[in-house]
Design a protein around this motif. Structure first.
Motif, PDB file in Angstrom:
ATOM      1  N   VAL A  27       0.845  -1.195   0.000  1.00  0.00           N
ATOM      2  CA  VAL A  27       0.000   0.000   0.000  1.00  0.00           C
ATOM      3  C   VAL A  27       0.880   1.245   0.000  1.00  0.00           C
ATOM      4  N   GLN A  28       1.905   1.270   0.847  1.00  0.00           N
ATOM      5  CA  GLN A  28       2.809   2.422   0.902  1.00  0.00           C
ATOM      6  C   GLN A  28       3.523   2.603  -0.433  1.00  0.00           C
ATOM      7  N   THR A  29       3.892   1.505  -1.065  1.00  0.00           N
ATOM      8  CA  THR A  29       4.549   1.581  -2.372  1.00  0.00           C
ATOM      9  C   THR A  29       3.629   2.235  -3.400  1.00  0.00           C
ATOM     10  N   LEU A  30       2.360   1.834  -3.414  1.00  0.00           N
ATOM     11  CA  LEU A  30       1.419   2.444  -4.353  1.00  0.00           C
ATOM     12  C   LEU A  30       1.206   3.919  -4.035  1.00  0.00           C
ATOM     13  N   VAL A  31       1.043   4.260  -2.772  1.00  0.00           N
ATOM     14  CA  VAL A  31       0.839   5.658  -2.394  1.00  0.00           C
ATOM     15  C   VAL A  31       2.032   6.498  -2.864  1.00  0.00           C
ATOM     16  N   ASP A  32       3.234   6.010  -2.644  1.00  0.00           N
ATOM     17  CA  ASP A  32       4.437   6.741  -3.074  1.00  0.00           C
ATOM     18  C   ASP A  32       4.487   6.861  -4.593  1.00  0.00           C
ATOM     19  N   GLN A  33       4.168   5.762  -5.277  1.00  0.00           N
ATOM     20  CA  GLN A  33       4.197   5.760  -6.738  1.00  0.00           C
ATOM     21  C   GLN A  33       3.154   6.722  -7.298  1.00  0.00           C
ATOM     22  N   ARG A  34       1.964   6.700  -6.730  1.00  0.00           N
ATOM     23  CA  ARG A  34       0.905   7.579  -7.218  1.00  0.00           C
ATOM     24  C   ARG A  34       1.228   9.040  -6.910  1.00  0.00           C
ATOM     25  N   GLU A  35       1.875   9.314  -5.781  1.00  0.00           N
ATOM     26  CA  GLU A  35       2.279  10.698  -5.489  1.00  0.00           C
ATOM     27  C   GLU A  35       3.264  11.197  -6.545  1.00  0.00           C
ATOM     28  N   ALA A  36       4.201  10.339  -6.940  1.00  0.00           N
ATOM     29  CA  ALA A  36       5.145  10.708  -7.998  1.00  0.00           C
ATOM     30  C   ALA A  36       4.400  10.909  -9.318  1.00  0.00           C
ATOM     31  N   CYS A  37       3.506   9.994  -9.624  1.00  0.00           N
ATOM     32  CA  CYS A  37       2.711  10.092 -10.850  1.00  0.00           C
ATOM     33  C   CYS A  37       1.947  11.416 -10.878  1.00  0.00           C
ATOM     34  N   ASP A  38       1.243  11.725  -9.809  1.00  0.00           N
ATOM     35  CA  ASP A  38       0.453  12.957  -9.748  1.00  0.00           C
ATOM     36  C   ASP A  38       1.338  14.193  -9.863  1.00  0.00           C
ATOM     37  N   HIS A  39       2.502  14.129  -9.245  1.00  0.00           N
ATOM     38  CA  HIS A  39       3.437  15.260  -9.312  1.00  0.00           C
ATOM     39  C   HIS A  39       3.816  15.547 -10.764  1.00  0.00           C
ATOM     40  N   TYR A  40       4.235  14.517 -11.476  1.00  0.00           N
ATOM     41  CA  TYR A  40       4.682  14.726 -12.857  1.00  0.00           C
ATOM     42  C   TYR A  40       3.521  14.980 -13.819  1.00  0.00           C
ATOM     43  N   ARG A  41       2.363  14.374 -13.567  1.00  0.00           N
ATOM     44  CA  ARG A  41       1.205  14.633 -14.425  1.00  0.00           C
ATOM     45  C   ARG A  41       0.804  16.096 -14.368  1.00  0.00           C
ATOM     46  N   GLY A  42       1.074  16.749 -13.264  1.00  0.00           N
ATOM     47  CA  GLY A  42       0.684  18.142 -13.091  1.00  0.00           C
ATOM     48  C   GLY A  42       1.680  19.146 -13.651  1.00  0.00           C
ATOM     49  N   GLN A  43       2.754  18.663 -14.255  1.00  0.00           N
ATOM     50  CA  GLN A  43       3.781  19.571 -14.770  1.00  0.00           C
ATOM     51  C   GLN A  43       3.727  19.687 -16.277  1.00  0.00           C
ATOM     52  N   ARG A  44       4.156  20.824 -16.766  1.00  0.00           N
ATOM     53  CA  ARG A  44       4.347  21.038 -18.195  1.00  0.00           C
ATOM     54  C   ARG A  44       5.763  21.561 -18.370  1.00  0.00           C
ATOM     55  N   GLY A  45       6.443  21.030 -19.365  1.00  0.00           N
ATOM     56  CA  GLY A  45       7.826  21.438 -19.602  1.00  0.00           C
ATOM     57  C   GLY A  45       7.921  22.848 -20.125  1.00  0.00           C
ATOM     58  N   PHE A  46       8.923  23.562 -19.668  1.00  0.00           N
ATOM     59  CA  PHE A  46       9.139  24.926 -20.140  1.00  0.00           C
ATOM     60  C   PHE A  46       9.890  24.924 -21.464  1.00  0.00           C
ATOM     61  N   ASP A  47      10.420  23.762 -21.847  1.00  0.00           N
ATOM     62  CA  ASP A  47      11.017  23.582 -23.168  1.00  0.00           C
ATOM     63  C   ASP A  47      10.915  22.098 -23.535  1.00  0.00           C
ATOM     64  N   ALA A  48      11.281  21.770 -24.749  1.00  0.00           N
ATOM     65  CA  ALA A  48      11.125  20.394 -25.239  1.00  0.00           C
ATOM     66  C   ALA A  48      11.934  19.399 -24.408  1.00  0.00           C
ATOM     67  N   GLU A  49      13.110  19.779 -23.993  1.00  0.00           N
ATOM     68  CA  GLU A  49      13.962  18.877 -23.210  1.00  0.00           C
ATOM     69  C   GLU A  49      13.326  18.567 -21.855  1.00  0.00           C
ATOM     70  N   ARG A  50      12.803  19.576 -21.197  1.00  0.00           N
ATOM     71  CA  ARG A  50      12.154  19.365 -19.902  1.00  0.00           C
ATOM     72  C   ARG A  50      10.885  18.531 -20.079  1.00  0.00           C
ATOM     73  N   GLN A  51      10.151  18.746 -21.166  1.00  0.00           N
ATOM     74  CA  GLN A  51       8.942  17.956 -21.405  1.00  0.00           C
ATOM     75  C   GLN A  51       9.291  16.488 -21.604  1.00  0.00           C
ATOM     76  N   LYS A  52      10.410  16.203 -22.249  1.00  0.00           N
ATOM     77  CA  LYS A  52      10.856  14.811 -22.404  1.00  0.00           C
ATOM     78  C   LYS A  52      11.151  14.182 -21.039  1.00  0.00           C
ATOM     79  N   ASP A  53      11.770  14.951 -20.145  1.00  0.00           N
ATOM     80  CA  ASP A  53      12.046  14.459 -18.792  1.00  0.00           C
ATOM     81  C   ASP A  53      10.744  14.155 -18.049  1.00  0.00           C
ATOM     82  N   ILE A  54       9.785  15.041 -18.171  1.00  0.00           N
ATOM     83  CA  ILE A  54       8.488  14.854 -17.509  1.00  0.00           C
ATOM     84  C   ILE A  54       7.776  13.639 -18.096  1.00  0.00           C
TER      85      ILE A  54
END
Length: 115
Positions: A27-54
């Motif tokens: 359960v803790q593993t999923l919570v941690d994984q989903r927190e990471a997922c939600d963090h990155y899903r909420g981001q937009r890259g400021f350039d193409a390179e950053r978007q590839k990282d996201i």
């Protein structure tokens, strides 16, 4: 009751109240994984390179979490502590088209400096 016994009882009561039992590892593993997922899903890259990282980070943290969340909710439905921990997670964050998602994620690349 002696003063020291009362203090010990109070201390034990407060300790149990202040520190909830840990979540099962899966359960803790999923919570941690989903927190990471939600963090990155909420981001937009400021350039193409950053978007590839996201994009790469989303592909590492999100796939499979919808099914795992449903499985864990079913498995621990009688456990209020786990149910509460899982309640705040969105039930569906992955796209419906799993084939398109897999293709997209296969095309992403690991950012430089990530092991």
């Amino acid at each position: 009751m002696s003063r020291s016994a009362a203090a010990l009882l109070l201390s034990a009561s407060l300790g149990a109240w202040a520190a909830p039992s840990p979540l099962p590892k899966e359960v803790q593993t999923l919570v941690d994984q989903r927190e990471a997922c939600d963090h990155y899903r909420g981001q937009r890259g400021f350039d193409a390179e950053r978007q590839k990282d996201i994009d790469w980070s989303v592909c590492q943290s999100c796939p499979g979490t919808d099914a795992e969340l449903a499985r864990l909710k079913q498995k621990y439905k009688g456990n209020a502590h786990v149910t509460q921990a899982l309640a705040g997670l969105e039930p569906r964050v992955e796209p419906d088209d799993k084939a398109a998602q897999a293709k997209f994620c296969q095309a992403t690349r690991k950012p430089a400096g990530v092991r």
